[in-house]
Design a protein around this motif. Structure first.
Motif, mmCIF file in Angstrom:
data_model
loop_
_atom_site.group_PDB
_atom_site.id
_atom_site.type_symbol
_atom_site.label_atom_id
_atom_site.label_comp_id
_atom_site.label_asym_id
_atom_site.label_seq_id
_atom_site.Cartn_x
_atom_site.Cartn_y
_atom_site.Cartn_z
ATOM 1 N N LYS A 63 0.732 -1.083 -0.026
ATOM 2 C CA LYS A 63 -0.072 -0.043 0.012
ATOM 3 C C LYS A 63 0.789 1.133 0.182
ATOM 4 N N LYS A 64 1.981 1.186 0.770
ATOM 5 C CA LYS A 64 2.682 2.277 0.791
ATOM 6 C C LYS A 64 3.550 2.764 -0.725
ATOM 7 N N ARG A 65 3.618 1.737 -1.512
ATOM 8 C CA ARG A 65 4.470 2.022 -2.875
ATOM 9 C C ARG A 65 3.436 1.991 -4.040
ATOM 10 N N ILE A 66 2.088 2.085 -3.715
ATOM 11 C CA ILE A 66 1.300 2.138 -4.945
ATOM 12 C C ILE A 66 0.463 3.486 -4.831
ATOM 13 N N GLY A 67 -0.176 3.954 -5.906
ATOM 14 C CA GLY A 67 -0.836 4.932 -6.162
ATOM 15 C C GLY A 67 -2.061 4.661 -6.443
ATOM 16 N N TYR A 68 -3.306 5.123 -6.343
ATOM 17 C CA TYR A 68 -4.702 4.661 -6.936
ATOM 18 C C TYR A 68 -5.553 5.749 -7.085
ATOM 19 N N MET A 69 -6.172 5.843 -8.423
ATOM 20 C CA MET A 69 -7.172 6.805 -8.645
ATOM 21 C C MET A 69 -8.250 6.169 -9.335
ATOM 22 N N SER A 70 -9.525 6.490 -9.149
ATOM 23 C CA SER A 70 -10.713 6.065 -9.966
ATOM 24 C C SER A 70 -11.618 7.386 -10.315
ATOM 25 N N GLN A 71 -12.439 7.033 -11.412
ATOM 26 C CA GLN A 71 -13.174 8.052 -11.675
ATOM 27 C C GLN A 71 -14.301 8.526 -10.663
ATOM 28 N N ARG A 72 -14.728 7.260 -9.933
ATOM 29 C CA ARG A 72 -15.725 7.393 -8.868
ATOM 30 C C ARG A 72 -15.264 8.163 -7.794
ATOM 31 N N PHE A 73 -14.113 7.815 -7.282
ATOM 32 C CA PHE A 73 -13.654 8.497 -5.889
ATOM 33 C C PHE A 73 -12.366 8.991 -6.199
ATOM 34 N N SER A 74 -11.996 10.140 -6.146
ATOM 35 C CA SER A 74 -10.709 10.544 -6.229
ATOM 36 C C SER A 74 -10.317 11.565 -5.005
ATOM 37 N N VAL A 125 1.241 2.909 -10.358
ATOM 38 C CA VAL A 125 -0.016 3.521 -9.994
ATOM 39 C C VAL A 125 -1.192 2.880 -10.840
ATOM 40 N N PHE A 126 -2.189 2.622 -9.975
ATOM 41 C CA PHE A 126 -3.450 2.019 -10.553
ATOM 42 C C PHE A 126 -4.435 2.958 -10.873
ATOM 43 N N LEU A 127 -4.771 3.072 -12.219
ATOM 44 C CA LEU A 127 -5.910 4.111 -12.679
ATOM 45 C C LEU A 127 -7.158 3.317 -12.984
ATOM 46 N N ASP A 128 -8.244 3.419 -12.432
ATOM 47 C CA ASP A 128 -9.467 2.566 -12.884
ATOM 48 C C ASP A 128 -10.428 3.631 -13.440
ATOM 49 N N GLU A 129 -10.616 3.465 -14.679
ATOM 50 C CA GLU A 129 -11.288 4.305 -15.579
ATOM 51 C C GLU A 129 -11.261 5.982 -15.348
#
Lengths: 249, 307
Positions: free
Chosen positions: A79-90, A160-164
């Protein structure tokens, strides 16, 4: 660390919900610094897989490493080494731009000085330094999406994980967003992205297509088009996903 | 009833200081599939809520199916089918109960109108006893469309029915709309997907509460003012920055594996672009003239609007 060249290494990843197999022996690698497109129809099992790779859901079985760490035993390190963003919640809509940076920077354990420095740098790159104390809710969607991406990579994650990430944004902003993705990849951040826009699949170095819980195809867009005798990625997608069985909605 | 299923003039709407709709004028012919194409925040939902009598405009007027949206709202609601962008069915009712509920409030006979929804409803019928809240996204969408259709509306209003839906389901959904059009139902549909424009009879491109253009997709693309080339090389970002250095090239935008470059007519040939790039050290694998698509037009109109 395992193989230093891979950011994600999945071997026989399985996730079962009761009798339903959401992820059926997924085996794939994502290389460091690449833009990896993770495509599939609704219900194909993408979200389940992303949740596992982010350390939020425990797989039923398999050997899976993200940023070199085991998803069974080292989720906090992941979790410390990743980034995450989605359309629904950013971003938090009731906080200002700089408060969002401070909040996320704090969560990722960054120091106050480096948060301040990073915030300044990123706003300058977006050309919106003057919006630093503006409430997120009052900003147009396009700017919000670009900010959300900046926040997701402010702690320079390995992946980095980008979900839609581009759902619903205008065509100019969509392209500016992809320019930011390219720049992040060039800076060495591995990008793992899902999208329903098939032209965006062309922007990826490699693309995997999930059908009914399995990875049906994984290659460069050029090779996939060749293999499926298609002129674009939309046709490749339709050819693969149309064959989907009862598992699809 | 006039030949228009919907006609609007001077429609404006403010939320506080924000202008959501800016003097909209348009008409939709009977039996048309009319698309509102634009990004989130363009004003599509506000417009649809006004047309479905759920929101009052600040100025202007609108008639739908022969009724004024303010004075005749009660009569209008009876002949409207509306599928909001957010899933708005009763989550705790089953698939079957939701359909019966909607048929009930419109005093419609499910058996009599079943032919309209058969193709769609048959696909969710195996889950008739499941609660709506427990359905997958694609099934929710099919149920919502069934409920919007069960009273055989004159005008069907669909707010982003395909957002977040995969390419296969999107195509299936459009097949259904084309079948409904054959039943004589007028359909207006909002979508952020530019590629869905060609499936509409006419479209309005909308941005910041303003209509940029209204016409058939082929007229819109046919009147694109620039000569357009598609160019391909190994490094798209580098290619774009190189193209932008040429004084005659005023736009360079990524389109999948290609970059689309716009120039004035009669200024540049494909060969000249290739040579220019080669001189700058960029090897191209293709440079060829192409016809513009809706997305090229939208980008061009947005830039003009922003100027």
């Amino acid at each position: 660390m395992n193989n230093p060249e891979t950011a994600i290494e999945a071997k026989d990843m399985v996730k079962q919900f009761g009798s339903f197999i959401a992820n059926d022996h997924l085996t794939f690698s994502v290389y460091k610094g690449e833009i990896f497109g993770f495509l599939g129809a609704n219900g194909a099992g993408k979200t389940t897989a992303i949740r596992i790779l982010c350390g939020l859901s425990r797989p039923t079985s398999g050997e899976i490493r993200v940023a070199g760490y085991n998803v069974f035993t080292e989720t906090e390190k992941i979790k410390k080494r990743i980034g995450y963003m989605s359309q629904r919640f950013s971003l938090y809509e009731d906080l200002t731009v700089s408060e969002n940076f401070r909040f996320y920077g704090g969560i990722y354990g960054m120091s106050r000085t480096s948060i301040r420095k990073k915030t300044g740098e990123m706003l300058e790159r977006l050309g919106i330094t003057e919006l630093s104390s503006t409430i997120i809710a009052s900003l147009p969607l396009g700017i919000r999406q670009k900010l959300a991406f900046s926040v997701a990579i402010m702690h320079t994650p390995e992946i980095v994980f980008l979900d839609e990430p581009t759902g619903g944004v205008d065509p100019i902003t969509r392209r500016q967003f992809w320019t930011m993705i390219y720049e992040a990849a060039e800076a060495g951040i591995t990008v793992f992205v899902t999208t329903h826009y098939m032209d965006e699949a062309e922007y990826c170095n490699r693309v995997s297509i999930m059908v009914d819980g399995r990875i049906e195809a994984l290659d460069t867009p050029a090779n996939l088009k060749l293999k499926y005798k298609a002129s674009n990625m939309n046709d490749v997608f339709l050819k693969l996903a149309r064959n989907a069985g009862a598992g699809r909605e | 009833m006039s030949e228009y299923a919907i006609s609007c003039s001077g429609l404006s709407k403010f939320y506080g200081k924000t202008q959501a709709l800016d003097n909209l004028n348009f008409s939709v012919k009977q039996g048309e599939i009319f698309g509102f194409i634009g990004p989130d925040g363009a004003g599509k939902t506000t417009l649809f809520r006004i047309l479905t009598t759920l929101l009052l405009a600040d100025s202007g007027n609108a008639r739908v199916a022969g009724f004024d949206v303010v004075k005749d709202y009660k009569s209008l609601r009876k002949v409207l089918g509306y599928m909001p962008g957010k899933f708005s069915l009763y989550q705790d009712l089953t698939v079957e109960e939701n359909l019966a509920f909607f048929a009930g409030i419109f005093k419609a006979d499910i058996k009599e109108n079943y032919y309209l929804i058969k193709d769609i409803y048959d696909q969710i019928a195996p889950f008739a006893g499941r609660r709506a809240g427990k359905l997958s996204g694609g099934m929710k969408q099919k149920l919502a469309l069934s409920c919007a259709l069960i009273h055989k509306p004159v005008v069907l209003v669909l707010d982003e029915p395909t957002t977040g839906v995969d390419a296969v389901s999107r195509r299936e959904f459009w097949d259904m709309l084309i079948r409904l059009k054959k039943e004589g139902i007028t359909i207006i549909v909002a979508t952020p997907y530019m590629d869905e424009a060609i499936l509409c009879d006419r479209v309005a491109l909308i941005q910041h509460g303003k209509i940029l253009v209204t016409d058939t997709p082929s007229v819109i693309t046919g009147t694109y003012p620039w000569k357009l080339f598609r160019v391909r090389s190994d490094n798209t970002l580098n290619l774009i920055s190189q193209l932008k250095k040429h004084p005659e090239i005023h736009s360079a935008d990524m389109f999948g594996e290609y970059v689309h470059a716009g120039t004035e007519h009669g200024k540049l040939s494909a060969e000249e672009i290739r040579a220019f790039l080669e001189e700058a050290g960029t090897v191209t694998t293709e440079v060829s003239e192409i016809a513009a698509g809706i997305e090229d037009c939208f980008i061009d109109l947005m830039r003009k609007e922003n100027e």
